[in-house]
Design an enzyme around this catalytic site. Sequence first.
Site, PDB file in Angstrom:
ATOM      1  NE  ARG A   1      -3.671   2.561   1.194  1.00 42.29           N
ATOM      2  CZ  ARG A   1      -4.732   2.673   1.974  1.00 42.29           C
ATOM      3  NH1 ARG A   1      -5.232   1.623   2.569  1.00 42.29           N
ATOM      4  NH2 ARG A   1      -5.325   3.834   2.135  1.00 42.29           N
TER       5      ARG A   1
ATOM      6  CG  ASP B   1      -8.973   0.965   2.378  1.00 43.61           C
ATOM      7  OD1 ASP B   1      -8.285   1.337   3.343  1.00 43.61           O
ATOM      8  OD2 ASP B   1      -9.921   1.622   1.918  1.00 43.61           O
TER       9      ASP B   1
ATOM     10  NE  ARG C   1      -8.106   3.251  -1.899  1.00 41.55           N
ATOM     11  CZ  ARG C   1      -8.294   3.963  -0.800  1.00 41.55           C
ATOM     12  NH1 ARG C   1      -8.593   3.395   0.327  1.00 41.55           N
ATOM     13  NH2 ARG C   1      -8.210   5.265  -0.840  1.00 41.55           N
TER      14      ARG C   1
ATOM     15  CG  ASP D   1     -11.512   1.098   5.959  1.00 43.45           C
ATOM     16  OD1 ASP D   1     -10.413   1.643   6.181  1.00 43.45           O
ATOM     17  OD2 ASP D   1     -12.164   1.275   4.913  1.00 43.45           O
TER      18      ASP D   1
HETATM   19  N1  ROI Z   1     -15.108   1.783  -3.817  1.00 38.40           N
HETATM   20  C1  ROI Z   1     -15.379   0.478  -3.729  1.00 38.40           C
HETATM   21  N2  ROI Z   1     -16.271  -0.054  -4.572  1.00 38.40           N
HETATM   22  N3  ROI Z   1     -14.780  -0.331  -2.798  1.00 38.40           N
HETATM   23  C2  ROI Z   1     -13.872   0.165  -1.928  1.00 38.40           C
HETATM   24  O1  ROI Z   1     -13.339  -0.592  -1.089  1.00 38.40           O
HETATM   25  C3  ROI Z   1     -13.573   1.531  -1.970  1.00 38.40           C
HETATM   26  N4  ROI Z   1     -12.686   2.084  -1.102  1.00 38.40           N
HETATM   27  C4  ROI Z   1     -12.439   3.381  -1.091  1.00 38.40           C
HETATM   28  C5  ROI Z   1     -13.073   4.318  -2.068  1.00 38.40           C
HETATM   29  C6  ROI Z   1     -11.979   5.020  -2.850  1.00 38.40           C
HETATM   30  C7  ROI Z   1     -13.914   5.310  -1.292  1.00 38.40           C
HETATM   31  N5  ROI Z   1     -13.937   3.651  -3.025  1.00 38.40           N
HETATM   32  C8  ROI Z   1     -14.213   2.333  -2.943  1.00 38.40           C
HETATM   33  O2  ROI Z   1     -11.614   3.867  -0.189  1.00 38.40           O
END
Ligand code: ROI
Length: 165
Positions: A88, A101, A98, A103
């Site tokens: 990342r 991610d 990315r 979260d």
């Molecule tokens: N859009 C989708 N479909 N899935 C994600 O995990 C995701 N993550 C993000 C942003 C860029 C907001 N858009 C995303 O961080």
Amino acid sequence: MNRPETAIAYIGLGSNLADPVAQLKSARTAIRALKGIHELAFSSLYYSLPMGPQDQPDYFNAVIAVETTLLPMVLLRALQTIENAQGRIRKTERWGARTLDLDILLYNDQTIDLPDLTVPHSGITERAFVLYPLFEIAPHLQVPGHGALADLLSQCPLAGLKRID
Ligand code: ROI
């Protein structure tokens, strides 16, 4: 000796670079290997259209439920270490592509408002790619401050989300 207290946390996984399905699978393996974490459930993988800037590849998303003795900030740092290990690169551009991610979506029924960590995750109510996989593994969840997950989901359009396995 007293057993450390455990919490149940839900973690959202997302990737749209460098073989996203492989990224999510190796992130799952890395999360399971963390000390103080026990996997309770892992959702299907979902294909989703990018939320935010559209000039980026489509995403794959999933949600994992864990039982953990790690406090929220310790969990966050452990997840960031996994993100970094999987290549990342944090860009200045907000909402860009990315490799991985991770979260923290929910941590027990806690509300957390710290500079680096907001729980429930701030986007949770409008993100189909979070709500649907979460519902798959925890249909009876209540989202602190937002009510029943089932109600949030019924008000959230699929927006191109597809379950893939
Ligand atoms: N859009 C989708 N479909 N899935 C994600 O995990 C995701 N993550 C993000 C942003 C860029 C907001 N858009 C995303 O961080």
